[in-house]
Design an enzyme around this catalytic site. Sequence first.
Site, mmCIF file in Angstrom:
data_model
loop_
_atom_site.group_PDB
_atom_site.id
_atom_site.type_symbol
_atom_site.label_atom_id
_atom_site.label_comp_id
_atom_site.label_asym_id
_atom_site.label_seq_id
_atom_site.Cartn_x
_atom_site.Cartn_y
_atom_site.Cartn_z
ATOM 1 N N TYR A 164 0.836 -1.212 0.000
ATOM 2 C CA TYR A 164 0.000 0.000 0.000
ATOM 3 C C TYR A 164 0.871 1.264 0.000
ATOM 4 O O TYR A 164 0.628 2.213 -0.754
ATOM 5 C CB TYR A 164 -0.866 -0.080 1.256
ATOM 6 C CG TYR A 164 -1.891 0.998 1.456
ATOM 7 C CD1 TYR A 164 -3.077 0.999 0.723
ATOM 8 C CD2 TYR A 164 -1.701 1.987 2.419
ATOM 9 C CE1 TYR A 164 -4.037 1.978 0.944
ATOM 10 C CE2 TYR A 164 -2.655 2.951 2.646
ATOM 11 C CZ TYR A 164 -3.821 2.950 1.912
ATOM 12 O OH TYR A 164 -4.762 3.917 2.145
ATOM 13 N N LYS A 168 1.034 4.176 -2.771
ATOM 14 C CA LYS A 168 0.594 5.521 -2.391
ATOM 15 C C LYS A 168 1.672 6.582 -2.636
ATOM 16 O O LYS A 168 1.362 7.694 -3.051
ATOM 17 C CB LYS A 168 0.141 5.534 -0.934
ATOM 18 C CG LYS A 168 -1.172 4.783 -0.691
ATOM 19 C CD LYS A 168 -2.274 5.290 -1.595
ATOM 20 C CE LYS A 168 -3.672 4.993 -1.076
ATOM 21 N NZ LYS A 168 -4.707 5.419 -2.034
HETATM 22 P P1 NAI Z 1 -13.425 2.386 1.213
HETATM 23 O O1 NAI Z 1 -13.019 0.960 1.250
HETATM 24 O O2 NAI Z 1 -14.727 2.766 1.834
HETATM 25 O O3 NAI Z 1 -13.416 2.965 -0.273
HETATM 26 C C1 NAI Z 1 -12.682 2.435 -1.330
HETATM 27 C C2 NAI Z 1 -13.647 2.145 -2.456
HETATM 28 O O4 NAI Z 1 -12.924 1.748 -3.620
HETATM 29 C C3 NAI Z 1 -14.606 1.013 -2.128
HETATM 30 O O5 NAI Z 1 -15.948 1.450 -2.254
HETATM 31 C C4 NAI Z 1 -14.236 -0.070 -3.131
HETATM 32 O O6 NAI Z 1 -15.330 -0.868 -3.559
HETATM 33 C C5 NAI Z 1 -13.647 0.726 -4.261
HETATM 34 N N1 NAI Z 1 -12.769 -0.074 -5.107
HETATM 35 C C6 NAI Z 1 -11.830 -0.970 -4.702
HETATM 36 N N2 NAI Z 1 -11.219 -1.516 -5.754
HETATM 37 C C7 NAI Z 1 -11.765 -0.953 -6.857
HETATM 38 C C8 NAI Z 1 -11.536 -1.105 -8.244
HETATM 39 N N3 NAI Z 1 -10.604 -1.959 -8.706
HETATM 40 N N4 NAI Z 1 -12.260 -0.369 -9.100
HETATM 41 C C9 NAI Z 1 -13.196 0.500 -8.653
HETATM 42 N N5 NAI Z 1 -13.471 0.673 -7.334
HETATM 43 C C10 NAI Z 1 -12.761 -0.043 -6.454
HETATM 44 O O7 NAI Z 1 -12.240 3.186 1.927
HETATM 45 P P2 NAI Z 1 -11.932 4.751 2.056
HETATM 46 O O8 NAI Z 1 -11.313 4.927 3.376
HETATM 47 O O9 NAI Z 1 -13.096 5.562 1.692
HETATM 48 O O10 NAI Z 1 -10.761 4.921 0.983
HETATM 49 C C11 NAI Z 1 -10.785 5.834 -0.091
HETATM 50 C C12 NAI Z 1 -9.372 6.126 -0.516
HETATM 51 O O11 NAI Z 1 -8.696 6.852 0.531
HETATM 52 C C13 NAI Z 1 -8.503 4.895 -0.773
HETATM 53 O O12 NAI Z 1 -7.657 5.147 -1.877
HETATM 54 C C14 NAI Z 1 -7.701 4.766 0.491
HETATM 55 O O13 NAI Z 1 -6.505 4.066 0.287
HETATM 56 C C15 NAI Z 1 -7.475 6.217 0.829
HETATM 57 N N6 NAI Z 1 -7.109 6.461 2.200
HETATM 58 C C16 NAI Z 1 -8.016 6.330 3.206
HETATM 59 C C17 NAI Z 1 -7.643 6.585 4.496
HETATM 60 C C18 NAI Z 1 -8.604 6.546 5.618
HETATM 61 O O14 NAI Z 1 -8.211 6.937 6.744
HETATM 62 N N7 NAI Z 1 -9.840 6.098 5.412
HETATM 63 C C19 NAI Z 1 -6.249 6.931 4.846
HETATM 64 C C20 NAI Z 1 -5.392 7.090 3.710
HETATM 65 C C21 NAI Z 1 -5.818 6.850 2.446
#
Ligand code: NAI
Length: 303
Positions: A164, A168
């Site tokens: 990851y 990132k």
């Molecule tokens: P989340 O798991 O709710 O959202 C990620 C979404 O991406 C999910 O709805 C999932 O179905 C979708 N997804 C996964 N693989 C996919 C693909 N191949 N094609 C299309 N959609 C796909 O998690 P969150 O927290 O909302 O994460 C959003 C972004 O923020 C991610 O990139 C995550 O790495 C990043 N992030 C989040 C943090 C946090 O504290 N929540 C911290 C640092 C980064």
Amino acid sequence: MTISFENRVAIVTGAGGGLGRAYALELAKRGAKVVVNDLGGSRDGTGHSDAALKVVDEIKAAGGEAMSNGASVTEYEQMVEMVAKAKEAWGGVHILINNAGILRDKSFTKMDPADFELVVKVHLIGSAFATKACWDTMREQNYGRILMTASSTGLFGNFGQANYGAAKLGLAGLTKTLYLEGAKNNIKVNTLSPVAATRMTEDIFPEQAFARFGPENVVPAALYLVSEDSPTNAIVGAGAGGFHCAYVTMNRGVFLPPEERTVEGFAAHWAEISDRKDDFVPQSGSEQSQVILAAMQKAGAVG
Ligand code: NAI
């Protein structure tokens, strides 16, 4: 002054839940037509569902315009198709928020190479594919706003997230070249490092903190970074009301005469080489060579 997204078409990947959903809802509320992309799988990237459709229903119920897209960001042709459908319906694509992501955490010792590859593929390659699919359209329009989603793991490291973190930081790197290549066509590219209570972090946050880290607290930063007057090449952190910037810096180091260019010479100067007193933020890679050339000149080694 209200920041409006009227007459803008936005694509938010991974917008079926968590942060992406919050961005999509607010963009639509402020007038954007939104493509809600989401494969709808589980946190580790397995399976799929109609998560995107549900968010589209929410947007429409609130009077906004949206279309769902269930493609995986890892499939370039499907990204091209997604962009074509948005253009057909709404005439362009102005904003792309690369947000889709999965987790496959394990210490590097125990990590399966396939889990390394898949995580890099979804975050880094997926963002590159979605961006590439929009790129020519944004160039032709002379307008584009692209947001990459990095993470504190990528910028600073975190035990158990080698895959990851590599992906990132790669996204911050992608920003740094695309902001240069996009500048003449008014394409601005930024990186966001969010902290939010979502399914991705539900087992990491202490229960009390979870409530304070709602995704809505990240929305102001994300939307500003894709707005008309956004900066470009910024790395912004946001969570629970905290907002800050991160920078990739370098110092001016030392310029060693030929007789000191040995391993021992380097070791003897390590304290000076690593001293941060004259740190600055290079605006492109060429500044590294410029620093060396300036030091050479100062030392009378060229000219
Ligand atoms: P989340 O798991 O709710 O959202 C990620 C979404 O991406 C999910 O709805 C999932 O179905 C979708 N997804 C996964 N693989 C996919 C693909 N191949 N094609 C299309 N959609 C796909 O998690 P969150 O927290 O909302 O994460 C959003 C972004 O923020 C991610 O990139 C995550 O790495 C990043 N992030 C989040 C943090 C946090 O504290 N929540 C911290 C640092 C980064």
